[in-house]
Scaffold this motif. Structure first.
Motif, PDB file in Angstrom:
ATOM      1  N   ILE A 151      -7.964   1.135   5.586  1.00  0.00           N
ATOM      2  CA  ILE A 151      -8.255  -0.280   4.966  1.00  0.00           C
ATOM      3  C   ILE A 151      -8.070  -1.010   6.238  1.00  0.00           C
ATOM      4  N   THR A 194      -2.281  -5.485  -3.863  1.00  0.00           N
ATOM      5  CA  THR A 194      -1.615  -4.177  -4.397  1.00  0.00           C
ATOM      6  C   THR A 194      -2.480  -2.901  -4.286  1.00  0.00           C
ATOM      7  N   GLN A 195      -2.133  -1.790  -3.662  1.00  0.00           N
ATOM      8  CA  GLN A 195      -3.245  -0.548  -3.767  1.00  0.00           C
ATOM      9  C   GLN A 195      -3.687  -0.150  -4.921  1.00  0.00           C
ATOM     10  N   VAL A 236      -3.620   1.536   7.253  1.00  0.00           N
ATOM     11  CA  VAL A 236      -3.939   0.206   6.912  1.00  0.00           C
ATOM     12  C   VAL A 236      -3.763  -0.606   8.266  1.00  0.00           C
ATOM     13  N   ALA A 248      -8.141  -2.152  -4.537  1.00  0.00           N
ATOM     14  CA  ALA A 248      -6.875  -2.859  -4.452  1.00  0.00           C
ATOM     15  C   ALA A 248      -6.873  -4.312  -5.598  1.00  0.00           C
ATOM     16  N   TYR A 285       0.858  -1.156  -0.071  1.00  0.00           N
ATOM     17  CA  TYR A 285       0.030  -0.100  -0.003  1.00  0.00           C
ATOM     18  C   TYR A 285       0.698   1.212   0.024  1.00  0.00           C
ATOM     19  N   ASN A 337       5.067  -0.097   2.544  1.00  0.00           N
ATOM     20  CA  ASN A 337       4.111   1.162   2.630  1.00  0.00           C
ATOM     21  C   ASN A 337       4.958   2.325   2.316  1.00  0.00           C
ATOM     22  N   GLU A 357     -12.052  -2.123   2.207  1.00  0.00           N
ATOM     23  CA  GLU A 357     -11.450  -0.808   1.849  1.00  0.00           C
ATOM     24  C   GLU A 357     -12.485   0.215   1.717  1.00  0.00           C
TER      25      GLU A 357
END
Length: 445
Positions: free
Chosen positions: A246, A232-233, A194, A220, A189, A263, A209
């Protein structure tokens, strides 16, 4: 005047003696005396010795040298600025570097009016002389500090309470369930808040999310191979800000899995998780872990703060380039902690290994040694509270500085100089505390 207040005033006298006195400095000093007395009394109630409580109280001040310098020089600077302004002629300049109109300077870094008002675009803060300081965290007006109501903190409180309802600001909700087997897990992310927690599922990862704008491209993407499952974001718009929260639930059966969190600029909170391997890679942001167990952990933080509470690792590697690191109720049988800059605070530590700090202060409270512990710093103050119920060897060396041992019970000294002390506590020592600093002091309680 009590002996404690006298000792506080004596320490402050040494600190304030470096600066030109004025009424503002005197008022500031009296405020500090009152605050330090209150802090000392709080720490003394926590079963800490007199010296330890007093040192902890002064640690709350942080680095106030810049504040003292500003207060000391303020009267002189104002007088000098007034005389200079009388001699200045109007000046106007427009160039590729910015705009300069008299005392007004505007360029890519921000806005400055004379020497007093600064709008710092790089660090997102505003200063008005020494009276007003505003940044992301809060505002200081005179001597009073006001912390902003941080939405991320509110979201963290919501998470801790177990309330996972859709937040009031959310315009979109994306949810998914992901079966797990033996694959490792990767969550990547970029700039979101998160939260990881243990859900009530047998073998399903739950993903929730929330977004302040409704667009499926923000959701994602999930990719699965024979080796791993990656989340994956989605996209982040460049023109406007989209708020994101998230929540990722991991099943209890994850205890033999590997988890990697990536991150770049956000906030990560991990709570009540048991794993085989726990890896974290943070570019810029804050990482907080609570009640975590793993055979091995590898945490890499390039910029940001690390805070962990009640963690249990067999082996761990923690590498932080910049920021504050705080570990509480931490058990690491073999630790390798490497910190470049920033303060380090480790409380209720059980274990051993190596701790290296390039620049910054170190506060280490040891409950139990399970192996030798080697601590090395280049510069900064080192303070170590040693285990009272365990015998151990010690080897303390300061190349440029002093060493003080406040603890005197059952101590045996083989070498005893101002900057080198070697010996042991008790009758049956097994492990060694080895502390070295190139420039700074070492104090042992």
């Amino acid at each position: 005047m009590t002996s404690i207040e006298m000792e506080i005033r004596t320490r402050l006298d040494v600190l304030f003696s470096q600066y030109t006195p004025n009424n503002q400095l005197t008022e500031f000093k009296e405020e500090l005396v009152a605050d330090l007395l209150e802090a000392y009394q709080d720490f003394a109630k926590q079963d800490r010795s007199h010296d330890e409580a007093l040192d902890d109280a002064f640690d709350q001040l942080g680095d106030i040298k810049s504040v003292l310098s500003d207060i000391s020089q303020q009267h002189t600077s104002d007088e000098h600025q007034s005389k200079s302004n009388q001699n200045k002629k109007p000046f106007v300049d427009f160039s590729d570097d910015g705009v300069h109109i008299g005392n007004l300077h505007i360029n890519g870094k921000g806005v400055r009016l004379g020497d007093d008002i600064v709008i710092d675009g790089k660090n997102d803060k505003v200063n008005l002389g020494d009276w007003l300081h505003v940044d992301h965290d809060g505002a200081r007006i005179g001597r009073k500090y006001y912390k902003f109501d941080d939405s991320d903190n509110n979201e963290e409180s919501m998470f801790n309470s177990g309330n996972f309802k859709m937040p009031s600001w959310a315009a979109a909700h994306h949810n998914a369930q992901i079966p797990i087997s033996t694959q490792s897990l990767i969550f990547d992310y970029k700039d979101a808040t998160v939260h990881f927690y243990t859900n009530d599922k047998l073998d399903l990862i739950t993903l929730d999310e929330y977004f302040s704008r409704d667009n499926s491209r923000y959701f994602a993407t999930i990719h699965e191979t024979d080796d791993h499952i990656s989340v994956t974001q989605g996209d982040s718009p460049l023109i406007f800000h989209v708020r994101k929260l998230i929540n990722i639930g991991l099943p209890k059966s994850i205890t033999n899995s590997d988890l990697t969190i990536i991150n770049r600029n956000g906030n990560i909170l991990v709570q009540d998780i048991t794993l085989a391997n726990f890896n974290v890679n943070i570019e810029s942001g804050n990482f907080k872990a609570q009640h975590i167990q793993a055979k091995h952990a590898d945490w890499q933080a390039h910029s940001g703060n690390i805070q962990a509470d009640h963690i249990l690792f067999e082996t761990a590697k923690i590498d932080s380039r910049s920021g504050h690191t705080k570990l509480d109720h931490t058990t690491i049988n073999q630790a390798q902690i490497d910190l470049s800059s920033g303060s380090t605070d480790i409380n209720h530590f059980a274990g051993g290994g190596k701790i290296k700090v390039n620049s910054g202060s170190v506060r280490l409270r040891i409950n139990k040694l399970t192996s030798d512990l080697k601590l090395k710093t280049s510069s900064g103050r080192v303070r170590i509270t040693t285990p009272e119920t365990q015998d151990f060897y010690f080897d303390l060396n300061s190349n440029s500085g002093s060493i003080k041992i406040e603890r005197t019970d059952s101590s045996h000294l083989d070498k005893d100089t101002s900057n080198y002390k070697r010996g042991f506590f008790g009758d049956d020592p097994r492990f060694t505390i080895d502390a070295t600093t190139n420039s700074g002091t070492i104090k042992v309680y």
